[in-house]
Write a protein that holds these residues in place. Structure first.
Motif, PDB file in Angstrom:
ATOM      1  N   ARG A 199       0.884  -1.029  -0.110  1.00 26.78           N
ATOM      2  CA  ARG A 199       0.027  -0.188   0.021  1.00 26.78           C
ATOM      3  C   ARG A 199       0.838   1.386   0.074  1.00 26.78           C
ATOM      4  O   ARG A 199       0.492   2.179  -0.687  1.00 26.78           O
ATOM      5  CB  ARG A 199      -0.854  -0.048   1.200  1.00 26.78           C
ATOM      6  CG  ARG A 199      -1.972  -1.085   1.028  1.00 26.78           C
ATOM      7  CD  ARG A 199      -3.103  -1.101   2.115  1.00 26.78           C
ATOM      8  NE  ARG A 199      -4.207  -2.141   1.872  1.00 26.78           N
ATOM      9  CZ  ARG A 199      -5.129  -2.207   2.732  1.00 26.78           C
ATOM     10  NH1 ARG A 199      -5.338  -1.565   4.079  1.00 26.78           N
ATOM     11  NH2 ARG A 199      -6.174  -2.888   2.144  1.00 26.78           N
ATOM     12  N   ALA A 252       2.010   1.736  -3.607  1.00 25.50           N
ATOM     13  CA  ALA A 252       0.843   2.070  -4.429  1.00 25.50           C
ATOM     14  C   ALA A 252       0.540   3.378  -4.082  1.00 25.50           C
ATOM     15  O   ALA A 252       0.415   4.382  -4.958  1.00 25.50           O
ATOM     16  CB  ALA A 252      -0.382   1.123  -4.108  1.00 25.50           C
ATOM     17  N   GLY A 253       0.730   3.984  -2.633  1.00 28.60           N
ATOM     18  CA  GLY A 253       0.336   5.246  -2.473  1.00 28.60           C
ATOM     19  C   GLY A 253       1.314   6.504  -3.149  1.00 28.60           C
ATOM     20  O   GLY A 253       0.991   7.381  -3.152  1.00 28.60           O
ATOM     21  N   ALA A 289      -4.291  -6.402  -1.049  1.00 35.35           N
ATOM     22  CA  ALA A 289      -3.847  -5.087  -0.549  1.00 35.35           C
ATOM     23  C   ALA A 289      -4.261  -3.869  -1.216  1.00 35.35           C
ATOM     24  O   ALA A 289      -4.442  -2.707  -0.537  1.00 35.35           O
ATOM     25  CB  ALA A 289      -2.454  -5.037  -0.050  1.00 35.35           C
ATOM     26  N   THR A 290      -4.078  -3.866  -2.562  1.00 37.89           N
ATOM     27  CA  THR A 290      -4.226  -2.916  -3.445  1.00 37.89           C
ATOM     28  C   THR A 290      -5.147  -3.388  -4.777  1.00 37.89           C
ATOM     29  O   THR A 290      -5.006  -4.608  -5.088  1.00 37.89           O
ATOM     30  CB  THR A 290      -3.220  -2.185  -3.930  1.00 37.89           C
ATOM     31  OG1 THR A 290      -2.433  -2.740  -5.011  1.00 37.89           O
ATOM     32  CG2 THR A 290      -2.100  -2.179  -2.807  1.00 37.89           C
ATOM     33  N   LEU A 305      -1.626   5.147   4.187  1.00 37.56           N
ATOM     34  CA  LEU A 305      -2.169   3.804   4.425  1.00 37.56           C
ATOM     35  C   LEU A 305      -3.740   4.093   4.560  1.00 37.56           C
ATOM     36  O   LEU A 305      -4.464   3.155   4.322  1.00 37.56           O
ATOM     37  CB  LEU A 305      -1.653   3.302   5.629  1.00 37.56           C
ATOM     38  CG  LEU A 305      -0.158   2.656   5.678  1.00 37.56           C
ATOM     39  CD1 LEU A 305      -0.001   2.077   6.896  1.00 37.56           C
ATOM     40  CD2 LEU A 305       0.105   1.752   4.349  1.00 37.56           C
ATOM     41  N   LYS A 306      -3.855   5.233   5.083  1.00 43.33           N
ATOM     42  CA  LYS A 306      -5.516   5.676   5.526  1.00 43.33           C
ATOM     43  C   LYS A 306      -6.442   5.693   4.331  1.00 43.33           C
ATOM     44  O   LYS A 306      -7.510   5.784   4.245  1.00 43.33           O
ATOM     45  CB  LYS A 306      -5.613   6.789   6.360  1.00 43.33           C
ATOM     46  CG  LYS A 306      -5.281   6.533   8.029  1.00 43.33           C
ATOM     47  CD  LYS A 306      -5.376   7.647   8.722  1.00 43.33           C
ATOM     48  CE  LYS A 306      -5.011   7.399  10.299  1.00 43.33           C
ATOM     49  NZ  LYS A 306      -4.940   8.677  10.948  1.00 43.33           N
ATOM     50  N   PHE A 352      -6.419   3.910   1.864  1.00 36.33           N
ATOM     51  CA  PHE A 352      -7.275   2.689   1.088  1.00 36.33           C
ATOM     52  C   PHE A 352      -8.342   2.047   2.158  1.00 36.33           C
ATOM     53  O   PHE A 352      -8.274   2.301   3.187  1.00 36.33           O
ATOM     54  CB  PHE A 352      -5.935   1.521   1.227  1.00 36.33           C
ATOM     55  CG  PHE A 352      -4.945   1.791   0.231  1.00 36.33           C
ATOM     56  CD1 PHE A 352      -4.923   1.308  -0.976  1.00 36.33           C
ATOM     57  CD2 PHE A 352      -3.834   2.616   0.376  1.00 36.33           C
ATOM     58  CE1 PHE A 352      -3.932   1.368  -1.829  1.00 36.33           C
ATOM     59  CE2 PHE A 352      -2.753   2.700  -0.657  1.00 36.33           C
ATOM     60  CZ  PHE A 352      -2.867   2.064  -1.657  1.00 36.33           C
TER      61      PHE A 352
END
Length: 268
Positions: A30, A33-34, A73-74, A265-266, A268
Motif C-alpha cells: 500500500r 501504491a500510495g 492489499a491494493t 495507508l488511511k 485505502f
C-alpha cells in the motif's frame, strides 16, 4: 474482477519503462501504491525474510498464499516471483501458472536456474517456458508470463547464452524477457536489441541510473527485486548495531515519517 492481466500487459512499452515495485506485505504494497506505483510484484527473497528464511526456502503453497495477500492489499496488478516454477518439469511450471492465476496474480516470472543454482539444459528450459506459456494462453483472462535467464547472475553462462535462451523463450511464447544482474548498460542494450518482446531490467548494479536512461536503451520495465527490502534491512542492521553495540539510538530518528506513512495507508 477486473482483468489485471490486461492492465499489466498494457504497461509494457519498449522505451517507456515503468517501475515494478517488489513488496513483501500489505503495508509495503500500500505504501508503494500510495507513492505512485503502477504495478507490484512479490520478491522471493523479501518474502523468505518475513519467514526468517533465505531465498529459495519458500514452498509453492506459501508463495501462493503470500501472493494472495499482496493482491488483496491494493487494486494494482501483481506479478509473482515464483523462482523456477517450483519444480523442474514443464507440467509443474504449467500448473504453477494456473494456480497463480487462481490466486489473482496478473502474471509470474519463471527462472531457468534451479534452487540448487544449476541451470536447466537449453532444451529443457525452453520446454518449461513453452508449457507455462501454453497454460497462460488457456486461461479465461489475460496473464503475463515473464521468462528469466538467470545464468549471468549466477555466473553459470555468459551474455551470449542468455540472449540465445531469451530468444528461444520469446519463440516459445513468453510475454516479457528478463536476465537479471547484467554487467553493464551496454550489455543490457545489446540484449534488448536482440529480441522483440518487452524486456525487464533489474535495478541492481544500475542504482545510479535514471528511469529515463533505462528508457533510452529500450527497456519496458524496471524491477527492484529484493533491493527495496535490502534497503530496509540495511536500516535495521545499522540501528541494531548501534543499539546493541554502542547503546546508541540515533539511527531510530525518523521525524514525521509515521504521520506521512499513516496518511498514505488511511487512503485505502
Amino acid at each position: 474482477m477486473a482483468d489485471t492481466g490486461a492492465t499489466f500487459r498494457a504497461l509494457h512499452v519498449r522505451g517507456a519503462p515503468f517501475i515494478l515495485a517488489n513488496v513483501w506485505d500489505a503495508g509495503s504494497a500500500r505504501l508503494m501504491a500510495g507513492l505512485g506505483a503502477k504495478a507490484l510484484a512479490t520478491s522471493s527473497a523479501a518474502h523468505a525474510f518475513t519467514l526468517g528464511r533465505v531465498d529459495t526456502e519458500v514452498t509453492r503453497d506459501e508463495a501462493l498464499a503470500h501472493a494472495e495477500s499482496i493482491v488483496a492489499a491494493t487494486p494494482l496488478p501483481v506479478q509473482g516471483d515464483f523462482e523456477d516454477g517450483f519444480g523442474p518439469g514443464p507440467e509443474t511450471c504449467a500448473e504453477t501458472v494456473r494456480l497463480a492465476a487462481e490466486a489473482g496474480l496478473a502474471g509470474i516470472c519463471i527462472e531457468d536456474v534451479s534452487p540448487a543454482a544449476e541451470a536447466y539444459g537449453f532444451e529443457a528450459a525452453v520446454e518449461r517456458i513453452r508449457a507455462a506459456a501454453s497454460a497462460a494462453r488457456a486461461l479465461p483472462r489475460d496473464f503475463v508470463l515473464t521468462a528469466r535467464a538467470d545464468g549471468v547472475m549466477h555466473g553459470i553462462y555468459d551474455l551470449n547464452e542468455a540472449i540465445r535462451r531469451l530468444q528461444a523463450f520469446e519463440a516459445a511464447g513468453a510475454d516479457v524477457l528478463y536476465a537479471p544482474v547484467l554487467p553493464s548498460m551496454e550489455a543490457a542494450a545489446r540484449l534488448i536489441g536482440s529480441v522483440t518482446a518487452p524486456v525487464n531490467l533489474l535495478v541492481t548494479r544500475f542504482e545510479e541510473r535514471s528511469l529515463a536512461e533505462f528508457g533510452e536503451i529500450g527497456a519496458a520495465r524496471v524491477s527492484l527485486g529484493s533491493a527495496l527490502s535490502r534497503a530496509v534491512q540495511k536500516v535495521m542492521l545499522e540501528a541494531g548495531r548501534g543499539m546493541f553495540g554502542a547503546g546508541r539510538f540515533e539511527s531510530l530518528l525518523a521525524p514525521g515519517v509515521g504521520g506521512e506513512v499513516d496518511a498514505i495507508l488511511k487512503a485505502f
